[in-house]
Design a protein around this motif. Sequence first.
Motif, PDB file in Angstrom:
ATOM      1  N   THR A   3       0.860  -1.191   0.000  1.00  0.00           N
ATOM      2  CA  THR A   3       0.000   0.000   0.000  1.00  0.00           C
ATOM      3  C   THR A   3       0.892   1.234   0.000  1.00  0.00           C
ATOM      4  O   THR A   3       2.115   1.124   0.049  1.00  0.00           O
ATOM      5  CB  THR A   3      -0.908   0.023   1.240  1.00  0.00           C
ATOM      6  OG1 THR A   3      -0.107   0.222   2.398  1.00  0.00           O
ATOM      7  CG2 THR A   3      -1.712  -1.250   1.381  1.00  0.00           C
ATOM      8  N   SER A  32     -11.670  -9.337  -3.393  1.00  0.00           N
ATOM      9  CA  SER A  32     -11.973  -9.393  -1.968  1.00  0.00           C
ATOM     10  C   SER A  32     -10.701  -9.657  -1.169  1.00  0.00           C
ATOM     11  O   SER A  32      -9.777 -10.313  -1.637  1.00  0.00           O
ATOM     12  CB  SER A  32     -13.009 -10.474  -1.668  1.00  0.00           C
ATOM     13  OG  SER A  32     -12.483 -11.748  -1.936  1.00  0.00           O
ATOM     14  N   TYR A  33     -10.685  -9.103   0.030  1.00  0.00           N
ATOM     15  CA  TYR A  33      -9.611  -9.331   0.999  1.00  0.00           C
ATOM     16  C   TYR A  33     -10.232 -10.015   2.197  1.00  0.00           C
ATOM     17  O   TYR A  33     -11.262  -9.571   2.707  1.00  0.00           O
ATOM     18  CB  TYR A  33      -8.995  -8.005   1.462  1.00  0.00           C
ATOM     19  CG  TYR A  33      -8.271  -7.242   0.385  1.00  0.00           C
ATOM     20  CD1 TYR A  33      -6.949  -7.517   0.086  1.00  0.00           C
ATOM     21  CD2 TYR A  33      -8.901  -6.225  -0.323  1.00  0.00           C
ATOM     22  CE1 TYR A  33      -6.273  -6.803  -0.891  1.00  0.00           C
ATOM     23  CE2 TYR A  33      -8.241  -5.507  -1.299  1.00  0.00           C
ATOM     24  CZ  TYR A  33      -6.929  -5.806  -1.578  1.00  0.00           C
ATOM     25  OH  TYR A  33      -6.265  -5.099  -2.542  1.00  0.00           O
ATOM     26  N   LYS A  43      -7.976  -4.492  15.925  1.00  0.00           N
ATOM     27  CA  LYS A  43      -7.769  -3.090  15.540  1.00  0.00           C
ATOM     28  C   LYS A  43      -6.686  -2.974  14.463  1.00  0.00           C
ATOM     29  O   LYS A  43      -6.864  -2.282  13.457  1.00  0.00           O
ATOM     30  CB  LYS A  43      -7.406  -2.251  16.758  1.00  0.00           C
ATOM     31  CG  LYS A  43      -7.273  -0.789  16.465  1.00  0.00           C
ATOM     32  CD  LYS A  43      -7.004   0.013  17.728  1.00  0.00           C
ATOM     33  CE  LYS A  43      -6.868   1.486  17.386  1.00  0.00           C
ATOM     34  NZ  LYS A  43      -6.601   2.301  18.549  1.00  0.00           N
ATOM     35  N   VAL A  46      -8.000  -4.486  11.088  1.00  0.00           N
ATOM     36  CA  VAL A  46      -8.915  -3.573  10.390  1.00  0.00           C
ATOM     37  C   VAL A  46      -8.122  -2.429   9.765  1.00  0.00           C
ATOM     38  O   VAL A  46      -8.414  -1.996   8.642  1.00  0.00           O
ATOM     39  CB  VAL A  46     -10.010  -3.056  11.350  1.00  0.00           C
ATOM     40  CG1 VAL A  46     -10.804  -1.930  10.706  1.00  0.00           C
ATOM     41  CG2 VAL A  46     -10.930  -4.190  11.752  1.00  0.00           C
ATOM     42  N   ASP A  47      -7.095  -1.950  10.453  1.00  0.00           N
ATOM     43  CA  ASP A  47      -6.249  -0.895   9.900  1.00  0.00           C
ATOM     44  C   ASP A  47      -5.547  -1.374   8.626  1.00  0.00           C
ATOM     45  O   ASP A  47      -5.488  -0.646   7.631  1.00  0.00           O
ATOM     46  CB  ASP A  47      -5.221  -0.436  10.935  1.00  0.00           C
ATOM     47  CG  ASP A  47      -4.350   0.691  10.418  1.00  0.00           C
ATOM     48  OD1 ASP A  47      -4.910   1.722   9.986  1.00  0.00           O
ATOM     49  OD2 ASP A  47      -3.114   0.548  10.443  1.00  0.00           O
ATOM     50  N   LEU A  49      -6.540  -3.874   6.588  1.00  0.00           N
ATOM     51  CA  LEU A  49      -7.542  -4.056   5.532  1.00  0.00           C
ATOM     52  C   LEU A  49      -8.003  -2.714   4.958  1.00  0.00           C
ATOM     53  O   LEU A  49      -8.148  -2.567   3.740  1.00  0.00           O
ATOM     54  CB  LEU A  49      -8.736  -4.849   6.061  1.00  0.00           C
ATOM     55  CG  LEU A  49      -8.490  -6.332   6.291  1.00  0.00           C
ATOM     56  CD1 LEU A  49      -9.686  -6.960   7.004  1.00  0.00           C
ATOM     57  CD2 LEU A  49      -8.211  -7.048   4.989  1.00  0.00           C
ATOM     58  N   SER A  50      -8.238  -1.738   5.825  1.00  0.00           N
ATOM     59  CA  SER A  50      -8.676  -0.429   5.329  1.00  0.00           C
ATOM     60  C   SER A  50      -7.574   0.229   4.511  1.00  0.00           C
ATOM     61  O   SER A  50      -7.851   0.900   3.510  1.00  0.00           O
ATOM     62  CB  SER A  50      -9.122   0.468   6.471  1.00  0.00           C
ATOM     63  OG  SER A  50      -8.048   0.765   7.313  1.00  0.00           O
ATOM     64  N   ASP A  51      -6.329   0.023   4.896  1.00  0.00           N
ATOM     65  CA  ASP A  51      -5.201   0.549   4.135  1.00  0.00           C
ATOM     66  C   ASP A  51      -5.141  -0.101   2.750  1.00  0.00           C
ATOM     67  O   ASP A  51      -4.901   0.579   1.746  1.00  0.00           O
ATOM     68  CB  ASP A  51      -3.911   0.306   4.915  1.00  0.00           C
ATOM     69  CG  ASP A  51      -2.731   1.109   4.397  1.00  0.00           C
ATOM     70  OD1 ASP A  51      -2.950   2.197   3.841  1.00  0.00           O
ATOM     71  OD2 ASP A  51      -1.596   0.650   4.557  1.00  0.00           O
ATOM     72  N   VAL A  53      -7.597  -1.303   1.020  1.00  0.00           N
ATOM     73  CA  VAL A  53      -8.735  -0.890   0.202  1.00  0.00           C
ATOM     74  C   VAL A  53      -8.648   0.585  -0.197  1.00  0.00           C
ATOM     75  O   VAL A  53      -8.937   0.945  -1.333  1.00  0.00           O
ATOM     76  CB  VAL A  53     -10.059  -1.174   0.953  1.00  0.00           C
ATOM     77  CG1 VAL A  53     -11.243  -0.588   0.214  1.00  0.00           C
ATOM     78  CG2 VAL A  53     -10.243  -2.674   1.127  1.00  0.00           C
ATOM     79  N   THR A  54      -8.246   1.444   0.748  1.00  0.00           N
ATOM     80  CA  THR A  54      -8.284   2.884   0.483  1.00  0.00           C
ATOM     81  C   THR A  54      -7.003   3.460  -0.104  1.00  0.00           C
ATOM     82  O   THR A  54      -7.048   4.501  -0.747  1.00  0.00           O
ATOM     83  CB  THR A  54      -8.623   3.666   1.770  1.00  0.00           C
ATOM     84  OG1 THR A  54      -7.620   3.410   2.753  1.00  0.00           O
ATOM     85  CG2 THR A  54      -9.990   3.277   2.292  1.00  0.00           C
ATOM     86  N   GLN A  55      -5.860   2.780   0.110  1.00  0.00           N
ATOM     87  CA  GLN A  55      -4.588   3.307  -0.389  1.00  0.00           C
ATOM     88  C   GLN A  55      -3.752   2.215  -1.047  1.00  0.00           C
ATOM     89  O   GLN A  55      -2.638   1.930  -0.612  1.00  0.00           O
ATOM     90  CB  GLN A  55      -3.790   3.922   0.761  1.00  0.00           C
ATOM     91  CG  GLN A  55      -4.489   5.066   1.455  1.00  0.00           C
ATOM     92  CD  GLN A  55      -3.647   5.600   2.590  1.00  0.00           C
ATOM     93  OE1 GLN A  55      -2.434   5.647   2.509  1.00  0.00           O
ATOM     94  NE2 GLN A  55      -4.298   6.010   3.660  1.00  0.00           N
TER      95      GLN A  55
END
Length: 97
Positions: A3, A32-33, A43, A46-47, A49-51, A53-55
């Motif tokens: 990322t 999908s991840y 925590k 989730v950080d 996975l969000s990284d 997807v978003t970056q």
Amino acid sequence: SGTAKRPRAKLEAEVEGMGAALSVNCGREQSSYTMSMFKTDLKQGVDILSDLVTQPGLGHLPKEKEAILRKFEEMEVPSRDVIDDRIHACAWRDYAL
């Protein structure tokens, strides 16, 4: 490919250090991840996975694109075999071979 915040090596080390498992599936219309982790690492998981997807790391996009297209071509071969088998079954269903 990692990322923007986590290069591939760091991402792999972080997931492995948590004792987690990260799975990525790419299809024609969706990706999908999936991540399995301990409850205490939720925590951080989730950080990550969000990284992802978003970056997403787009620095190696042409290389990743080639790998994905190659995987699709490999998936087409079994599909073609199934189609050929069904055509054969329809064409010769009234004849004993």
